[in-house]
Write a protein that holds these residues in place. Structure first.
Motif, PDB file in Angstrom:
ATOM      1  N   LEU A 111       0.871  -1.185   0.000  1.00 54.75           N
ATOM      2  CA  LEU A 111       0.000   0.000   0.000  1.00 54.75           C
ATOM      3  C   LEU A 111       0.902   1.227   0.000  1.00 54.75           C
ATOM      4  N   ASP A 112       0.971   1.861  -1.181  1.00 55.08           N
ATOM      5  CA  ASP A 112       1.876   2.987  -1.348  1.00 55.08           C
ATOM      6  C   ASP A 112       1.268   4.019  -2.292  1.00 55.08           C
ATOM      7  N   ILE A 113       2.079   4.933  -2.766  1.00 60.74           N
ATOM      8  CA  ILE A 113       1.589   6.021  -3.610  1.00 60.74           C
ATOM      9  C   ILE A 113       0.893   5.499  -4.868  1.00 60.74           C
ATOM     10  N   ASP A 114       1.320   4.352  -5.376  1.00 57.79           N
ATOM     11  CA  ASP A 114       0.732   3.794  -6.597  1.00 57.79           C
ATOM     12  C   ASP A 114      -0.593   3.077  -6.353  1.00 57.79           C
ATOM     13  N   THR A 115      -0.878   2.709  -5.115  1.00 58.48           N
ATOM     14  CA  THR A 115      -2.058   1.886  -4.838  1.00 58.48           C
ATOM     15  C   THR A 115      -3.041   2.518  -3.862  1.00 58.48           C
ATOM     16  N   ALA A 116      -2.710   3.678  -3.318  1.00 55.17           N
ATOM     17  CA  ALA A 116      -3.565   4.321  -2.310  1.00 55.17           C
ATOM     18  C   ALA A 116      -4.951   4.664  -2.865  1.00 55.17           C
ATOM     19  N   ASP A 117      -5.044   5.015  -4.151  1.00 53.39           N
ATOM     20  CA  ASP A 117      -6.359   5.323  -4.724  1.00 53.39           C
ATOM     21  C   ASP A 117      -7.284   4.111  -4.675  1.00 53.39           C
ATOM     22  N   GLU A 118      -6.732   2.938  -4.934  1.00 50.23           N
ATOM     23  CA  GLU A 118      -7.532   1.708  -4.865  1.00 50.23           C
ATOM     24  C   GLU A 118      -8.008   1.467  -3.427  1.00 50.23           C
ATOM     25  N   MET A 119      -7.136   1.726  -2.458  1.00 49.46           N
ATOM     26  CA  MET A 119      -7.518   1.578  -1.051  1.00 49.46           C
ATOM     27  C   MET A 119      -8.594   2.591  -0.686  1.00 49.46           C
ATOM     28  N   ASP A 120      -8.439   3.839  -1.123  1.00 52.18           N
ATOM     29  CA  ASP A 120      -9.445   4.876  -0.850  1.00 52.18           C
ATOM     30  C   ASP A 120     -10.807   4.471  -1.406  1.00 52.18           C
ATOM     31  N   LEU A 124       3.901  -0.511   3.722  1.00 52.16           N
ATOM     32  CA  LEU A 124       3.030   0.651   3.894  1.00 52.16           C
ATOM     33  C   LEU A 124       3.906   1.890   3.880  1.00 52.16           C
ATOM     34  N   ASP A 125       3.605   2.838   2.968  1.00 56.26           N
ATOM     35  CA  ASP A 125       4.347   4.095   2.970  1.00 56.26           C
ATOM     36  C   ASP A 125       3.455   5.210   3.519  1.00 56.26           C
ATOM     37  N   SER A 126       3.960   6.439   3.484  1.00 57.98           N
ATOM     38  CA  SER A 126       3.215   7.549   4.070  1.00 57.98           C
ATOM     39  C   SER A 126       1.914   7.836   3.328  1.00 57.98           C
ATOM     40  N   THR A 127       1.861   7.560   2.031  1.00 57.59           N
ATOM     41  CA  THR A 127       0.629   7.771   1.281  1.00 57.59           C
ATOM     42  C   THR A 127      -0.424   6.749   1.693  1.00 57.59           C
ATOM     43  N   GLY A 128      -0.008   5.502   1.873  1.00 59.07           N
ATOM     44  CA  GLY A 128      -0.922   4.470   2.365  1.00 59.07           C
ATOM     45  C   GLY A 128      -1.397   4.787   3.774  1.00 59.07           C
ATOM     46  N   LEU A 129      -0.488   5.276   4.602  1.00 57.95           N
ATOM     47  CA  LEU A 129      -0.845   5.687   5.958  1.00 57.95           C
ATOM     48  C   LEU A 129      -1.900   6.783   5.917  1.00 57.95           C
ATOM     49  N   ARG A 130      -1.712   7.773   5.034  1.00 55.21           N
ATOM     50  CA  ARG A 130      -2.681   8.858   4.896  1.00 55.21           C
ATOM     51  C   ARG A 130      -4.057   8.329   4.521  1.00 55.21           C
ATOM     52  N   GLY A 174       5.266  -0.330  12.518  1.00 58.12           N
ATOM     53  CA  GLY A 174       6.312   0.660  12.716  1.00 58.12           C
ATOM     54  C   GLY A 174       5.973   1.996  12.070  1.00 58.12           C
ATOM     55  N   VAL A 175       5.299   1.963  10.926  1.00 60.85           N
ATOM     56  CA  VAL A 175       4.895   3.206  10.246  1.00 60.85           C
ATOM     57  C   VAL A 175       3.921   3.983  11.129  1.00 60.85           C
ATOM     58  N   PHE A 176       2.965   3.276  11.731  1.00 66.17           N
ATOM     59  CA  PHE A 176       2.016   3.937  12.634  1.00 66.17           C
ATOM     60  C   PHE A 176       2.727   4.468  13.874  1.00 66.17           C
ATOM     61  N   ASN A 177       3.666   3.697  14.411  1.00 67.51           N
ATOM     62  CA  ASN A 177       4.373   4.098  15.616  1.00 67.51           C
ATOM     63  C   ASN A 177       5.281   5.306  15.383  1.00 67.51           C
ATOM     64  N   VAL A 178       6.044   5.280  14.293  1.00 70.66           N
ATOM     65  CA  VAL A 178       6.962   6.375  13.985  1.00 70.66           C
ATOM     66  C   VAL A 178       6.189   7.666  13.721  1.00 70.66           C
ATOM     67  N   SER A 179       5.020   7.539  13.105  1.00 65.63           N
ATOM     68  CA  SER A 179       4.208   8.724  12.805  1.00 65.63           C
ATOM     69  C   SER A 179       3.585   9.322  14.066  1.00 65.63           C
ATOM     70  N   GLY A 180       3.547   8.549  15.153  1.00 59.70           N
ATOM     71  CA  GLY A 180       2.899   9.005  16.378  1.00 59.70           C
ATOM     72  C   GLY A 180       1.392   8.844  16.357  1.00 59.70           C
ATOM     73  N   LEU A 181       0.859   8.182  15.316  1.00 56.56           N
ATOM     74  CA  LEU A 181      -0.593   8.061  15.169  1.00 56.56           C
ATOM     75  C   LEU A 181      -1.175   6.791  15.783  1.00 56.56           C
ATOM     76  N   ALA A 182      -0.340   5.848  16.133  1.00 55.69           N
ATOM     77  CA  ALA A 182      -0.844   4.568  16.644  1.00 55.69           C
ATOM     78  C   ALA A 182      -1.771   4.763  17.839  1.00 55.69           C
ATOM     79  N   ALA A 183      -1.411   5.653  18.734  1.00 57.19           N
ATOM     80  CA  ALA A 183      -2.212   5.866  19.949  1.00 57.19           C
ATOM     81  C   ALA A 183      -3.528   6.595  19.659  1.00 57.19           C
TER      82      ALA A 183
END
Length: 110
Positions: free
Chosen positions: A27-36, A60-66, A91-100
């Motif tokens: 799930l990255d910049i190329d596939t986030a539209d499909e997820m949306d 999972l990249d930052s676009t997928g996270l968004r 780890g992506v959720f944790n590093v972003s600080g959004l997991a909590a």
């Protein structure tokens, strides 16, 4: 060379009172539209709960996270629960600080 469609798929599955969003692959910049798009369909349902199961993600990249966080923070956010993914995905959720800030479902061992 592999295309984005080779590395990502999303299934929707109806379960009692819930719609499960089952992304697999990268799930990255190329596939986030499909997820949306898949999230929009799931959230348009009358299901009490939408569960995004991250266990099938390899990346999972930052676009997928968004994509995921936007749904969770939107007007239907209270209906969404996340099933934790692999260590690298979490780890992506944790590093972003959004997991909590998000609603997590305990892993049921499936």
């Amino acid at each position: 060379m592999r295309s984005a469609t080779d590395t990502f798929e999303v299934d929707l599955e109806a379960r009692t009172g819930e719609v499960w969003v089952l992304p697999r692959g990268e799930l990255d910049i190329d596939t986030a539209d499909e997820m949306d798009h898949s999230l929009s369909i799931a959230l348009a349902s009358e299901a009490e709960r939408v569960v995004i199961d991250l266990r099938g993600l390899d990346f999972l990249d930052s676009t997928g996270l968004r994509s995921i966080v936007s749904a969770c923070m939107g007007p239907d956010g209270p209906r969404i629960e996340l099933m934790p993914g692999s260590r690298s995905v979490q780890g992506v959720f944790n590093v972003s600080g959004l997991a909590a800030e998000l609603s997590w479902r305990p892993d049921d061992g499936r």
